[in-house]
Design a protein around this motif. Structure first.
Motif, PDB file in Angstrom:
ATOM      1  N   HIS A   1      47.977  32.664  39.511  1.00 57.87           N
ATOM      2  CA  HIS A   1      47.312  33.975  40.245  1.00 57.87           C
ATOM      3  C   HIS A   1      47.410  34.678  39.049  1.00 57.87           C
ATOM      4  N   ASN A   2      46.783  35.945  38.675  1.00 60.96           N
ATOM      5  CA  ASN A   2      46.577  37.370  38.701  1.00 60.96           C
ATOM      6  C   ASN A   2      46.040  38.211  39.421  1.00 60.96           C
ATOM      7  N   PRO A   3      47.060  39.210  39.834  1.00 62.57           N
ATOM      8  CA  PRO A   3      48.168  39.555  39.217  1.00 62.57           C
ATOM      9  C   PRO A   3      49.728  39.218  39.386  1.00 62.57           C
TER      10      PRO A   3
ATOM     11  N   ALA B   1      31.138  31.978  27.847  1.00 56.82           N
ATOM     12  CA  ALA B   1      31.440  32.774  26.790  1.00 56.82           C
ATOM     13  C   ALA B   1      32.771  33.512  27.492  1.00 56.82           C
ATOM     14  N   GLY B   2      33.212  33.095  27.891  1.00 58.70           N
ATOM     15  CA  GLY B   2      35.340  33.695  28.725  1.00 58.70           C
ATOM     16  C   GLY B   2      34.884  32.851  30.172  1.00 58.70           C
ATOM     17  N   ALA B   3      35.761  32.746  30.757  1.00 59.56           N
ATOM     18  CA  ALA B   3      36.024  31.862  31.783  1.00 59.56           C
ATOM     19  C   ALA B   3      34.802  33.611  32.967  1.00 59.56           C
ATOM     20  N   THR B   4      35.267  35.070  32.018  1.00 62.14           N
ATOM     21  CA  THR B   4      33.973  36.242  32.413  1.00 62.14           C
ATOM     22  C   THR B   4      32.621  35.585  32.738  1.00 62.14           C
ATOM     23  N   GLU B   5      32.046  34.735  31.526  1.00 67.90           N
ATOM     24  CA  GLU B   5      30.887  34.502  32.379  1.00 67.90           C
ATOM     25  C   GLU B   5      30.570  32.953  32.840  1.00 67.90           C
TER      26      GLU B   5
ATOM     27  N   MET C   1      42.700  40.406  43.354  1.00 70.88           N
ATOM     28  CA  MET C   1      42.336  39.242  42.802  1.00 70.88           C
ATOM     29  C   MET C   1      41.168  40.015  41.242  1.00 70.88           C
ATOM     30  N   PHE C   2      41.362  39.373  40.405  1.00 68.10           N
ATOM     31  CA  PHE C   2      40.599  39.471  38.760  1.00 68.10           C
ATOM     32  C   PHE C   2      39.730  40.061  39.440  1.00 68.10           C
ATOM     33  N   ASP C   3      39.707  41.334  38.489  1.00 69.60           N
ATOM     34  CA  ASP C   3      38.655  42.567  38.567  1.00 69.60           C
ATOM     35  C   ASP C   3      37.370  42.055  38.742  1.00 69.60           C
ATOM     36  N   SER C   4      36.392  41.164  38.168  1.00 70.49           N
ATOM     37  CA  SER C   4      35.010  40.669  37.691  1.00 70.49           C
ATOM     38  C   SER C   4      35.054  39.907  39.461  1.00 70.49           C
ATOM     39  N   TYR C   5      35.300  39.707  39.688  1.00 73.06           N
ATOM     40  CA  TYR C   5      35.381  38.674  41.311  1.00 73.06           C
ATOM     41  C   TYR C   5      34.340  39.884  42.387  1.00 73.06           C
ATOM     42  N   ALA C   6      35.013  40.685  42.201  1.00 71.08           N
ATOM     43  CA  ALA C   6      34.263  41.780  43.805  1.00 71.08           C
ATOM     44  C   ALA C   6      33.030  41.625  42.633  1.00 71.08           C
TER      45      ALA C   6
ATOM     46  N   PHE D   1      39.363  30.695  44.408  1.00 67.55           N
ATOM     47  CA  PHE D   1      41.017  30.278  43.890  1.00 67.55           C
ATOM     48  C   PHE D   1      41.165  30.534  42.870  1.00 67.55           C
ATOM     49  N   ASN D   2      42.490  31.266  42.497  1.00 70.07           N
ATOM     50  CA  ASN D   2      42.830  31.809  40.947  1.00 70.07           C
ATOM     51  C   ASN D   2      44.588  31.363  41.527  1.00 70.07           C
ATOM     52  N   SER D   3      44.563  29.944  40.310  1.00 67.32           N
ATOM     53  CA  SER D   3      45.846  29.598  39.722  1.00 67.32           C
ATOM     54  C   SER D   3      45.905  28.936  39.413  1.00 67.32           C
TER      55      SER D   3
ATOM     56  N   SER E   1      37.879  27.698  33.244  1.00 68.89           N
ATOM     57  CA  SER E   1      39.301  27.834  32.463  1.00 68.89           C
ATOM     58  C   SER E   1      38.454  28.508  30.901  1.00 68.89           C
ATOM     59  N   SER E   2      39.495  29.183  30.176  1.00 71.65           N
ATOM     60  CA  SER E   2      39.406  29.083  28.803  1.00 71.65           C
ATOM     61  C   SER E   2      40.558  28.814  28.029  1.00 71.65           C
ATOM     62  N   GLY E   3      39.877  28.954  26.423  1.00 72.80           N
ATOM     63  CA  GLY E   3      40.862  29.253  25.432  1.00 72.80           C
ATOM     64  C   GLY E   3      41.735  30.910  25.441  1.00 72.80           C
ATOM     65  N   GLY E   4      40.890  31.343  26.057  1.00 70.48           N
ATOM     66  CA  GLY E   4      41.606  32.588  24.955  1.00 70.48           C
ATOM     67  C   GLY E   4      43.147  32.700  25.267  1.00 70.48           C
ATOM     68  N   LYS E   5      43.613  32.603  26.013  1.00 69.57           N
ATOM     69  CA  LYS E   5      44.982  32.472  27.819  1.00 69.57           C
ATOM     70  C   LYS E   5      45.976  31.342  26.767  1.00 69.57           C
ATOM     71  N   THR E   6      45.618  30.201  25.845  1.00 69.83           N
ATOM     72  CA  THR E   6      46.152  29.172  25.638  1.00 69.83           C
ATOM     73  C   THR E   6      46.693  29.255  23.802  1.00 69.83           C
TER      74      THR E   6
ATOM     75  N   THR F   1      37.542  26.975  41.359  1.00 65.54           N
ATOM     76  CA  THR F   1      39.061  27.378  40.316  1.00 65.54           C
ATOM     77  C   THR F   1      38.852  28.121  39.336  1.00 65.54           C
ATOM     78  N   ASP F   2      39.697  29.466  39.018  1.00 65.15           N
ATOM     79  CA  ASP F   2      40.314  30.271  37.596  1.00 65.15           C
ATOM     80  C   ASP F   2      41.349  29.564  37.853  1.00 65.15           C
ATOM     81  N   GLU F   3      41.209  28.884  36.266  1.00 61.58           N
ATOM     82  CA  GLU F   3      43.115  28.186  35.783  1.00 61.58           C
ATOM     83  C   GLU F   3      43.061  28.873  34.669  1.00 61.58           C
ATOM     84  N   VAL F   4      42.818  30.239  34.557  1.00 59.77           N
ATOM     85  CA  VAL F   4      42.744  30.609  32.483  1.00 59.77           C
ATOM     86  C   VAL F   4      44.392  30.457  32.513  1.00 59.77           C
ATOM     87  N   TYR F   5      44.875  30.621  33.667  1.00 61.39           N
ATOM     88  CA  TYR F   5      46.273  30.600  33.117  1.00 61.39           C
ATOM     89  C   TYR F   5      47.241  29.133  33.165  1.00 61.39           C
ATOM     90  N   GLU F   6      46.207  28.588  33.405  1.00 67.46           N
ATOM     91  CA  GLU F   6      46.745  26.522  34.022  1.00 67.46           C
ATOM     92  C   GLU F   6      48.774  26.592  32.104  1.00 67.46           C
TER      93      GLU F   6
HETATM   94  N1  PMP Z   1      40.096  35.164  35.042  1.00 67.84           N
HETATM   95  C1  PMP Z   1      41.743  36.064  35.627  1.00 67.84           C
HETATM   96  C2  PMP Z   1      41.887  35.429  36.522  1.00 67.84           C
HETATM   97  C3  PMP Z   1      41.839  36.004  34.222  1.00 67.84           C
HETATM   98  O1  PMP Z   1      43.016  37.541  34.418  1.00 67.84           O
HETATM   99  C4  PMP Z   1      41.109  36.859  33.008  1.00 67.84           C
HETATM  100  C5  PMP Z   1      41.374  37.078  31.881  1.00 67.84           C
HETATM  101  N2  PMP Z   1      41.376  36.722  31.151  1.00 67.84           N
HETATM  102  C6  PMP Z   1      39.499  36.124  33.174  1.00 67.84           C
HETATM  103  C7  PMP Z   1      39.101  35.270  34.535  1.00 67.84           C
HETATM  104  C8  PMP Z   1      38.813  36.172  31.959  1.00 67.84           C
HETATM  105  O2  PMP Z   1      38.451  35.546  31.108  1.00 67.84           O
HETATM  106  P1  PMP Z   1      38.306  35.745  29.967  1.00 67.84           P
HETATM  107  O3  PMP Z   1      38.998  36.644  28.659  1.00 67.84           O
HETATM  108  O4  PMP Z   1      38.114  34.077  29.596  1.00 67.84           O
HETATM  109  O5  PMP Z   1      36.631  35.695  30.088  1.00 67.84           O
END
Ligand code: PMP
Ligand code: GLN
Length: 389
Positions: A173-175, A98-102, A124-129, A169-171, A232-237, A201-206
């Protein structure tokens, strides 16, 4: 430290409401231009949207298989092969989430034991910590600093201890919008091999990379496929952030562990969206090129406006985001107060990046603006921000 929240487990005290929810609600309440939460304001490819509609009309409305629909797992596998030259077995080495978040939550809950340490770049992206905390583990942040947000090899090395279980490792990288260089990615790989660590690796912005730069997938470096969990995730792409279709690719044993945790989180999700994202992943190169070029043009529209408004603006090479130092406009450097006041002052919402730091002082004066909006919306925001001076 924020006030103690009744009933909330000690593990989650201090995390409060996500800044994205708070700021998006403030944008609605004040009628502001929302350059806070990162979501695009236009639809993605028509054929991807139609594929989801067709799936619903075709009766694909019940639980998909636990690991994800085969058509999507095959498409994810083909995507990794096409863009990074890496093979994953769609049955045992790919998991739909369910998204990269899950994917992140499932991975961290599956792999971390109480007291384990996770080395992670900050901001770091807010769900990591909170996810690391829910797993009972400890985040060890390595700060990257403006203007270039480069990784300091000494600080990265120093963060690794005998308790380190993995590097997150997020690249891109957000933000910060950094696309880490081959040398930086190699450094992470070298340390992982030296200390026998996994890397997530979190590559959602690949695919959102500008200026002709290349996203170096850490999993593609020698020796790394076997110790990397790719998320990764389809959301951003595909401009479908609300669909929440993400994935994990990695060695079969690690994916099996993650699948165990994931099945008790959501079990499955997004049935009719899965074949649609599968179709999207197979779109031609022209689609991917256009996606990046369009966002690059948006970046190039917002950045000069932020400069003119008086901020110190840092370069960004990717993602939806640009960061600024607010101190030329607000000498006390209180980014949180600045962002809470901004909608009322000029009708614009931004994100105080302080929330993305463990070491809050490092990010106190930094603010993130999203440029994944129509040009007219960016122009409107810039016009409003000019009133700050
Ligand atoms: N990782 C990063 C770096 C993000 O910016 C986001 C927010 N889109 C996510 C993960 C979460 O992605 P998703 O919306 O697919 O859960
Ligand atoms: N990834 C987006 C951001 O950083 C939105 C995340 C969210 O709302 N959870 O703005």
């Amino acid at each position: 430290m924020s006030a103690r929240v009744p009933h909330l487990t000690a593990k989650l005290q201090g995390f409060g409401t996500t800044i994205f929810a708070e700021m998006s609600a403030l944008a609605v309440a004040t009628g502001s231009v929302n350059l806070g939460q990162g979501f695009p304001d236009s639809d993605g490819p028509r054929e991807v949207l139609d594929a989801a509609i067709d799936a619903i009309n075709g009766g694909l409305n019940q639980y998909p298989p636990g690991p994800g629909m085969p058509v999507l797992r095959q498409a994810i596998s083909a995507h990794q092969q096409r863009f990074y030259g890496i093979e994953y077995d769609p049955d045992s080495e790919v998991l739909v989430t369910a998204g990269a978040t899950e994917a992140l939550a499932g991975t961290l809950l599956a792999l971390l034991d109480t007291g384990d340490e996770v080395v992670v770049l900050e901001p770091m992206f807010d769900s990591y910590a909170p996810c690391i905390a829910m797993a009972g583990a400890v985040a060890k942040p390595v700060t990257i600093r403006p203007p270039h947000y480069a990784i300091d090899p000494v600080e990265l090395r120093r963060a690794i201890t005998p308790k380190t279980k993995l590097i997150l490792f997020n690249s891109p990288h957000n933000p910060t919008g950094r696309v880490f260089t081959r040398e930086e990615v190699q450094l992470v790989a070298d340390l992982a091999i030296e200390h026998d660590l996994l890397v997530v690796t979190d590559e959602v912005y690949e695919h959102l990379v500008f200026d002709g730069l290349e996203h170096i997938a850490l999993s593609s470096l020698p020796g790394m496929r076997e110790r990397t969990v790719v998320i990764s995730s389809g959301g951003k792409t595909f401009n479908t952030t609300g669909w929440k279709i993400g994935w994990v690719c990695g060695p079969a044993e690690v994916v099996a562990a993650i699948r165990t945790a994931k099945q008790f989180l959501t079990y499955v999700n997004g049935g009719p969206f899965q074949p649609a994202i599968a179709l999207g992943l197979g779109l031609p190169d022209s689609f991917y090129d256009h996606l990046a070029a369009d966002l690059q043009a948006k970046r190039d529209r917002l950045m000069p406006g932020l400069l003119e408004a008086g901020f110190t603006v840092f370069p960004t090479q990717s993602t939806y985001f640009v960061t600024v130092d607010i101190r030329p406009l607000q000498p006390d450097g209180d980014g949180m107060a600045f962002c809470r006041a901004l909608p009322h002052r000029v009708g614009v919402v931004a994100i105080p990046t302080e929330v993305m730091y463990v070491n809050k002082h490092e990010g106190r004066h930094l603010v993130r603006f999203a440029f994944c909006k129509q040009l007219s919306v960016l122009d409107d925001a810039v016009e409003r921000l000019q009133q700050l001076g």
